[in-house]
Enzyme design. Structure first.
Site, short mmCIF file in Angstrom:
data_model
loop_
_atom_site.label_atom_id
_atom_site.label_comp_id
_atom_site.label_asym_id
_atom_site.label_seq_id
_atom_site.Cartn_x
_atom_site.Cartn_y
_atom_site.Cartn_z
N CYS A 225 -6.76 -2.51 6.09
CA CYS A 225 -5.80 -1.44 6.31
C CYS A 225 -5.40 -1.47 7.78
O CYS A 225 -6.27 -1.65 8.65
CB CYS A 225 -6.45 -0.10 5.97
SG CYS A 225 -5.39 1.31 6.28
N HIS B 133 -3.45 1.50 -3.04
CA HIS B 133 -3.95 1.69 -1.67
C HIS B 133 -3.02 2.64 -0.90
O HIS B 133 -3.49 3.57 -0.23
CB HIS B 133 -4.04 0.32 -0.99
CG HIS B 133 -4.47 0.34 0.44
ND1 HIS B 133 -5.63 -0.30 0.87
CD2 HIS B 133 -3.92 0.91 1.55
CE1 HIS B 133 -5.75 -0.10 2.18
NE2 HIS B 133 -4.73 0.61 2.62
N GLU B 134 -1.71 2.39 -1.00
CA GLU B 134 -0.76 3.21 -0.23
C GLU B 134 -0.68 4.64 -0.77
O GLU B 134 -0.59 5.59 0.00
CB GLU B 134 0.62 2.55 -0.20
CG GLU B 134 0.67 1.17 0.46
CD GLU B 134 -0.07 1.07 1.78
OE1 GLU B 134 -0.10 2.06 2.54
OE2 GLU B 134 -0.66 0.00 2.05
N HIS C 31 -3.38 6.77 0.46
CA HIS C 31 -3.15 7.29 1.82
C HIS C 31 -2.46 8.66 1.79
O HIS C 31 -2.72 9.51 2.65
CB HIS C 31 -2.25 6.34 2.62
CG HIS C 31 -2.98 5.24 3.34
ND1 HIS C 31 -3.97 5.50 4.26
CD2 HIS C 31 -2.86 3.89 3.29
CE1 HIS C 31 -4.42 4.34 4.75
NE2 HIS C 31 -3.78 3.35 4.16
#
Ligand code: NI
Length: 182
Positions: free
Chosen positions: A110, A153-154, A157
């Site tokens: 990341c 993953h995004e 966030h």
């Protein structure tokens, strides 16, 4: 002219917040930041520019990493040698997923995590993501494998989740046959 992004480190509290929905029309600042992020991520994956601008390679970014707690993600996916697809999704939601679970064999990285974290991060092998493009049109993306991992993953966030939160501390690595490693 290319301008390197200022990317926040994992220690910044904004990375642990639930980001708010973005509203349309996007501001000029938001649109510029999206463009700058696409350029940054693209250049970071081209060796010549990666070196020239001292970039860390990365394929995805979420707005909280840039200090803006809004639900906007950008992915630049190298689908073939030197060929990139850009995905800019505003207010993304995973509307369906495979039952199959995969993990990146080499682990995940990341751009906000400036250290190596070992371990497999379990992810859906395939996801369908709905959201909006920069002009507010509804879009739907079907992603698989590496791209599916990037979307998960995004989107994490935007919910204050970092990839290592999902690594099992007692057993960070899956064995052959437990899940599919890619
Ligand atoms: Ni990240």
């Amino acid at each position: 002219m290319f301008k390197k992004l200022d990317i926040l480190d994992e220690k910044e509290p904004i990375l642990r917040e639930i980001a708010k929905d973005a509203t349309f029309p996007l501001s000029k600042k938001e649109k510029n930041l999206i463009k700058q992020t696409v350029d940054h991520l693209t250049y970071s994956q081209i060796e010549e520019y990666e070196k020239k601008y001292d970039l860390r390679p990365g394929m995805g970014m979420a707005f909280p990493q840039l200090g803006i707690s809004k639900r906007i993600i950008i992915i630049v996916h190298e689908y073939d040698d030197g060929k990139f697809d850009n995905y800019v999704v505003i207010n993304p939601k995973i509307v369906s997923n495979s039952s199959e679970i995969i993990a990146a064999e080499a682990g995940e990285g990341c751009l906000s995590v400036n250290r190596d974290v070992d371990g497999h991060v379990p992810r859906y092998a395939r996801v369908t993501v709905e959201g909006f493009d920069e002009d507010g049109n509804m879009i739907r993306v079907r992603a698989r494998e590496e791209l599916a991992i990037a979307f998960q993953h995004e989107i994490d966030h935007l919910n204050g989740i970092l990839f290592f939160d999902k690594i099992n501390k007692d057993k960070p690595f899956f064995k052959e046959g437990e899940i599919r490693l890619i």
